[in-house]
Design a protein around this motif. Sequence first.
Motif, PDB file in Angstrom:
ATOM      1  N   GLU A 118      -5.843 -15.297  -7.823  1.00 30.90           N
ATOM      2  CA  GLU A 118      -7.098 -15.726  -8.426  1.00 30.90           C
ATOM      3  C   GLU A 118      -8.105 -14.593  -8.530  1.00 30.90           C
ATOM      4  N   SER A 119      -7.986 -13.582  -7.674  1.00 26.50           N
ATOM      5  CA  SER A 119      -8.944 -12.460  -7.685  1.00 26.50           C
ATOM      6  C   SER A 119      -8.249 -11.149  -8.004  1.00 26.50           C
ATOM      7  N   ALA A 120      -7.195 -11.206  -8.798  1.00 21.46           N
ATOM      8  CA  ALA A 120      -6.400 -10.015  -9.112  1.00 21.46           C
ATOM      9  C   ALA A 120      -7.240  -8.959  -9.829  1.00 21.46           C
ATOM     10  N   PHE A 121      -6.876  -7.711  -9.627  1.00 21.89           N
ATOM     11  CA  PHE A 121      -7.578  -6.555 -10.189  1.00 21.89           C
ATOM     12  C   PHE A 121      -7.278  -6.442 -11.683  1.00 21.89           C
ATOM     13  N   ASP A 122      -8.291  -6.630 -12.498  1.00 18.52           N
ATOM     14  CA  ASP A 122      -8.149  -6.592 -13.962  1.00 18.52           C
ATOM     15  C   ASP A 122      -8.267  -5.136 -14.420  1.00 18.52           C
ATOM     16  N   TYR A 123      -7.188  -4.399 -14.285  1.00 18.03           N
ATOM     17  CA  TYR A 123      -7.256  -2.957 -14.532  1.00 18.03           C
ATOM     18  C   TYR A 123      -7.137  -2.610 -16.008  1.00 18.03           C
ATOM     19  N   PHE A 124      -6.447  -3.411 -16.796  1.00 18.19           N
ATOM     20  CA  PHE A 124      -6.104  -3.043 -18.171  1.00 18.19           C
ATOM     21  C   PHE A 124      -6.990  -3.766 -19.186  1.00 18.19           C
TER      22      PHE A 124
ATOM     23  N   PRO B 152      -2.444   2.016 -12.894  1.00 11.33           N
ATOM     24  CA  PRO B 152      -3.867   1.705 -12.746  1.00 11.33           C
ATOM     25  C   PRO B 152      -4.786   2.914 -12.706  1.00 11.33           C
ATOM     26  N   GLY B 153      -4.301   4.056 -12.246  1.00  9.03           N
ATOM     27  CA  GLY B 153      -5.147   5.235 -12.173  1.00  9.03           C
ATOM     28  C   GLY B 153      -5.555   5.782 -13.519  1.00  9.03           C
ATOM     29  N   GLU B 154      -4.915   5.318 -14.583  1.00  8.07           N
ATOM     30  CA  GLU B 154      -5.265   5.782 -15.926  1.00  8.07           C
ATOM     31  C   GLU B 154      -6.536   5.120 -16.438  1.00  8.07           C
ATOM     32  N   CYS B 155      -6.947   4.049 -15.777  1.00  2.44           N
ATOM     33  CA  CYS B 155      -8.067   3.272 -16.291  1.00  2.44           C
ATOM     34  C   CYS B 155      -9.305   3.474 -15.434  1.00  2.44           C
ATOM     35  N   TYR B 156     -10.418   2.832 -15.810  1.00  7.04           N
ATOM     36  CA  TYR B 156     -11.726   3.229 -15.308  1.00  7.04           C
ATOM     37  C   TYR B 156     -12.370   2.224 -14.368  1.00  7.04           C
ATOM     38  N   ASP B 157     -11.771   1.083 -14.136  1.00  7.79           N
ATOM     39  CA  ASP B 157     -12.250   0.169 -13.110  1.00  7.79           C
ATOM     40  C   ASP B 157     -11.551   0.481 -11.792  1.00  7.79           C
ATOM     41  N   ASP B 158     -12.219   0.217 -10.692  1.00 10.21           N
ATOM     42  CA  ASP B 158     -11.631   0.418  -9.375  1.00 10.21           C
ATOM     43  C   ASP B 158     -11.369  -0.926  -8.707  1.00 10.21           C
ATOM     44  N   PRO B 159     -10.271  -1.026  -7.959  1.00 15.47           N
ATOM     45  CA  PRO B 159     -10.019  -2.274  -7.223  1.00 15.47           C
ATOM     46  C   PRO B 159     -10.980  -2.424  -6.064  1.00 15.47           C
ATOM     47  N   SER B 160     -11.010  -3.607  -5.499  1.00 15.98           N
ATOM     48  CA  SER B 160     -11.853  -3.872  -4.337  1.00 15.98           C
ATOM     49  C   SER B 160     -11.022  -4.572  -3.276  1.00 15.98           C
ATOM     50  N   ASP B 161     -11.605  -4.723  -2.102  1.00 14.84           N
ATOM     51  CA  ASP B 161     -10.919  -5.399  -1.012  1.00 14.84           C
ATOM     52  C   ASP B 161     -10.678  -6.875  -1.313  1.00 14.84           C
TER      53      ASP B 161
ATOM     54  N   ILE C 202       5.201   3.665 -25.501  1.00 18.18           N
ATOM     55  CA  ILE C 202       3.951   4.220 -26.006  1.00 18.18           C
ATOM     56  C   ILE C 202       4.249   5.470 -26.828  1.00 18.18           C
ATOM     57  N   LEU C 203       3.866   5.441 -28.106  1.00 17.62           N
ATOM     58  CA  LEU C 203       4.048   6.591 -28.996  1.00 17.62           C
ATOM     59  C   LEU C 203       2.882   7.561 -28.878  1.00 17.62           C
ATOM     60  N   TRP C 204       1.668   7.027 -28.755  1.00 18.89           N
ATOM     61  CA  TRP C 204       0.492   7.873 -28.511  1.00 18.89           C
ATOM     62  C   TRP C 204      -0.666   7.035 -27.997  1.00 18.89           C
ATOM     63  N   ARG C 205      -1.648   7.760 -27.416  1.00 17.15           N
ATOM     64  CA  ARG C 205      -2.870   7.163 -26.906  1.00 17.15           C
ATOM     65  C   ARG C 205      -4.054   7.773 -27.654  1.00 17.15           C
ATOM     66  N   LEU C 206      -5.026   6.933 -27.975  1.00 18.00           N
ATOM     67  CA  LEU C 206      -6.278   7.407 -28.573  1.00 18.00           C
ATOM     68  C   LEU C 206      -7.406   7.047 -27.623  1.00 18.00           C
ATOM     69  N   GLY C 207      -8.117   8.077 -27.123  1.00 18.17           N
ATOM     70  CA  GLY C 207      -9.207   7.873 -26.185  1.00 18.17           C
ATOM     71  C   GLY C 207      -8.712   7.756 -24.758  1.00 18.17           C
ATOM     72  N   GLY C 208      -9.656   7.606 -23.835  1.00 16.73           N
ATOM     73  CA  GLY C 208      -9.308   7.449 -22.433  1.00 16.73           C
ATOM     74  C   GLY C 208      -8.966   8.752 -21.744  1.00 16.73           C
ATOM     75  N   SER C 209      -8.385   8.625 -20.553  1.00 14.38           N
ATOM     76  CA  SER C 209      -8.136   9.795 -19.704  1.00 14.38           C
ATOM     77  C   SER C 209      -6.899  10.588 -20.108  1.00 14.38           C
ATOM     78  N   GLN C 210      -6.026  10.012 -20.943  1.00 18.23           N
ATOM     79  CA  GLN C 210      -4.808  10.722 -21.346  1.00 18.23           C
ATOM     80  C   GLN C 210      -4.615  10.677 -22.860  1.00 18.23           C
ATOM     81  N   SER C 211      -5.679  10.914 -23.601  1.00 21.72           N
ATOM     82  CA  SER C 211      -5.635  10.821 -25.050  1.00 21.72           C
ATOM     83  C   SER C 211      -4.652  11.830 -25.648  1.00 21.72           C
ATOM     84  N   SER C 212      -3.865  11.376 -26.596  1.00 21.04           N
ATOM     85  CA  SER C 212      -2.960  12.262 -27.328  1.00 21.04           C
ATOM     86  C   SER C 212      -3.697  13.062 -28.392  1.00 21.04           C
TER      87      SER C 212
END
Length: 497
Positions: free
Chosen positions: A208-214, A193-202, A246-256
């Motif tokens: 039903e209220s799961a963190f939609d991280y991806f 989850p730390g690779e993505c840009y939304d943050d979880p909440s309490d 995963i062969l490679w990533r384009l964009g985001g926090s860990q772009s290849s």
Amino acid sequence: MRVAVLASLFAHLAIAACAGRAYQGSSAYDEGEYGMSPSQSYVSTDYKPVALNFEVIVNDTTKSQVSDGYLFFAPRGSAVSMNAGIILDQQGRMNWSGRDYGATFTFCVTQYQGEDHILITPVGLDGSGVDLHETVVTTNDTVIMSVYHPIAYDLSAYRGPSDGYLLDGVFQKINITSGEEIFTWHASDHVEPGECYDDPSDDNVSAESAFDYFHINSIQKDDYGHYLISSRHCHTIYYLNSTGDILWRLGGSQSSFTIGEGADFAWQHHARWRSTTQISLFNNANLDRFSEGTSRGMLLDLDFDAKAASLVTEFIPFNQTYSESWGSTPYLSEHDSDGNIIWAARYGLDGDSSSTSYRALRYNWTGRPTDLPSVTISPGSDANTTIYVHWNGATEVRTWQLFGSCAATPQDAQSLQNTTWLDFETAIVWQGTSDYAYFQVAAMDADRQVLSYSNFTAADGSGEQLAVADNQTVTAGDPDGNTNTYTSVQIEYSITM
């Protein structure tokens, strides 16, 4: 967990497998005088497809640049009168209504068992786990669908609850014929989850209220058996091998790849290979610190040796505005290869996503349904009678031939007149003798061959019908010399977690 669900509906219009008018630069449309999402209407059916307003109009210079084919899209929302997939021609006239299949995200032409089909994934599968962002039929007759699956997850490392829930981004490849699961991929096994840009909440403490991280929102399988997938909330396009690594990533926090000037993107949709070195996507870029001046389409070049991504072309909407999610702003446009707008149209007013369509695509398509043309009779106060006729999904009709019968014996039918096809519904005015008890039409193609006859319908407007006469036969063959069919196939499959 193993849940049986309805995967998709294939409405097969075999390739041969008052009424509707578009507005042209109407300021009254733009100012809301016709409502939030103006609609077309007809006499012979209660279909009410959206009415387009062309904001950029095709002219003598650009008309040769317009692509061939029909427009496939699926308007929906609180302001839309008919939430369904529809097929329109370039003039905005409806050819086919998919209202019987309901609202949909996925509405496209796909190959299945060697024939072209319309693919529709219906909404309203609550509780099934099926997500409606992506459905793809592969060349080997399997179906790939995205799934949003809540799982218990310790989110404390990401400033969330330790007893939290994560909404996993999943896709499955399914054997359409047997319903058997072939392959399942879980984002949580490969992307933390730390690779993505939304943050979880309490609040993320239940399924039903799961963190939609991806937020997986597009999937494409290529000829190598690899997968190109888009994660909206990670701002990343992932390229996976056939086993899901995963062969490679384009964009985001860990772009290849090093991202060149103008090539960055965020909150994107619909990543697709355009060649072995080019990818297209829709860059929403509309939230938080990742906001740009406007959402835009992008064509990116990938240099695998230098590990660099560069912008080839960008496609800016004519109104230069944001689309929070793909299709949430009610506009369609076509661009040339340099990004210039050829035409642009709207199908509703801006604001509150009351008129949306997840995708808009164009296909060359020939449809000939096996149900009969529909006829409604409106007797006039004088000798005139108006016959309203439509044939949902038929693309080859050029002329309607009108017949009259003086008695309840269809074999007495007499040819009366021909009327040019004008729109989804054509009004035929008969000004001759009023002695006919029944009227009938024949749909005729460009070669004046009969495609289909309607039933005989009572001239008094009562709606009484008699069957087609035994000696009335279709004379037009389809382009491949095959028998035309129109079928609806419901395919059930299973999701295994």
